[in-house]
Motif scaffolding. Structure first.
Motif, PDB file in Angstrom:
ATOM      1  N   LYS A   1      12.670 -26.255 -36.196  1.00 38.65           N
ATOM      2  CA  LYS A   1      13.775 -25.774 -35.351  1.00 38.65           C
ATOM      3  C   LYS A   1      14.758 -24.931 -36.164  1.00 38.65           C
ATOM      4  O   LYS A   1      15.177 -23.861 -35.736  1.00 38.65           O
ATOM      5  CB  LYS A   1      14.473 -26.976 -34.715  1.00 38.65           C
ATOM      6  CG  LYS A   1      15.554 -26.624 -33.734  1.00 38.65           C
ATOM      7  CD  LYS A   1      16.102 -27.867 -33.066  1.00 38.65           C
ATOM      8  CE  LYS A   1      16.844 -28.701 -34.078  1.00 38.65           C
ATOM      9  NZ  LYS A   1      17.590 -29.812 -33.478  1.00 38.65           N
TER      10      LYS A   1
ATOM     11  N   TYR B   1      15.456 -20.816 -35.595  1.00 43.14           N
ATOM     12  CA  TYR B   1      16.789 -20.283 -35.355  1.00 43.14           C
ATOM     13  C   TYR B   1      17.106 -19.169 -36.356  1.00 43.14           C
ATOM     14  O   TYR B   1      17.620 -18.119 -35.987  1.00 43.14           O
ATOM     15  CB  TYR B   1      17.835 -21.391 -35.425  1.00 43.14           C
ATOM     16  CG  TYR B   1      19.218 -20.902 -35.097  1.00 43.14           C
ATOM     17  CD1 TYR B   1      19.599 -20.679 -33.774  1.00 43.14           C
ATOM     18  CD2 TYR B   1      20.142 -20.646 -36.100  1.00 43.14           C
ATOM     19  CE1 TYR B   1      20.861 -20.211 -33.462  1.00 43.14           C
ATOM     20  CE2 TYR B   1      21.412 -20.176 -35.799  1.00 43.14           C
ATOM     21  CZ  TYR B   1      21.765 -19.965 -34.482  1.00 43.14           C
ATOM     22  OH  TYR B   1      23.010 -19.493 -34.176  1.00 43.14           O
TER      23      TYR B   1
ATOM     24  N   THR C   1      16.729 -17.957 -30.769  1.00 38.61           N
ATOM     25  CA  THR C   1      17.945 -18.738 -30.538  1.00 38.61           C
ATOM     26  C   THR C   1      17.868 -19.643 -29.320  1.00 38.61           C
ATOM     27  O   THR C   1      18.612 -20.598 -29.225  1.00 38.61           O
ATOM     28  CB  THR C   1      19.158 -17.806 -30.389  1.00 38.61           C
ATOM     29  OG1 THR C   1      18.880 -16.862 -29.356  1.00 38.61           O
ATOM     30  CG2 THR C   1      19.437 -17.079 -31.688  1.00 38.61           C
TER      31      THR C   1
ATOM     32  N   THR D   1       9.938 -21.439 -26.752  1.00 37.30           N
ATOM     33  CA  THR D   1      10.855 -20.329 -26.930  1.00 37.30           C
ATOM     34  C   THR D   1      10.213 -19.050 -26.435  1.00 37.30           C
ATOM     35  O   THR D   1       8.987 -18.935 -26.414  1.00 37.30           O
ATOM     36  CB  THR D   1      11.306 -20.188 -28.403  1.00 37.30           C
ATOM     37  OG1 THR D   1      12.337 -19.219 -28.487  1.00 37.30           O
ATOM     38  CG2 THR D   1      10.159 -19.827 -29.315  1.00 37.30           C
TER      39      THR D   1
END
Length: 112
Positions: free
Chosen positions: A17, A21, A26, A63
C-alpha cells in the motif's frame, strides 16, 4: 486506464500500500477476503480437536491507474509480495473504459 486487483497475504499489505501510494496510485480500496487456490488450506486445533480450513484469509487491493503505470506497479507488487511459497496471491488487470468523479463531474484520467 486499467484496474489492478491485487490479492496478497495480509502481512504484505502495508508495504504494498505504501509503495502504491508513492507510485501515484492514490485511490486504493482494501477488502478482507477469504478463498482457496492451489494450497491445501491449514489445520488448527481447538479444544483438543483438529479442524481443517480450506479457505485462507487474504487482502484484496484495488486501484485504477493510467496505462503507463501498470507495468511498474505489477513489478513492485511482485517484488514486495513474493515469498516463493503457495498463497502469495494473484494480480488481475482489467481495461477501464470510463471513470467519472461524482463530486466534480471530471472524467477519464482527470477523475483519478
Amino acid at each position: 486506464m486499467k484496474k489492478i486487483e491485487i490479492i496478497i497475504r495480509r502481512e504484505k499489505v502495508d508495504a504494498v500500500k505504501k509503495k502504491l501510494y508513492e507510485m501515484g496510485a492514490t485511490g486504493i480500496m482494501l477488502s478482507n477476503i477469504a478463498g482457496y487456490g492451489q494450497d491445501d488450506g491449514y489445520v488448527q486445533k481447538y479444544r483438543g480437536k483438529e479442524y481443517t480450513f480450506q479457505t485462507v484469509q487474504k487482502m484484496k487491493l484495488e486501484t485504477v491507474v493510467k496505462n503507463e503505470q501498470v507495468g511498474p506497479i505489477i513489478q513492485i507488487v511482485m517484488d514486495i509480495a513474493r515469498t516463493g511459497k503457495h498463497g502469495d496471491g494473484r494480480i488481475y488487470v482489467y481495461d477501464v473504459s470510463e471513470v467519472i468523479r461524482i463530486r466534480t463531474g471530471e472524467r477519464g484520467t482527470d477523475a483519478l
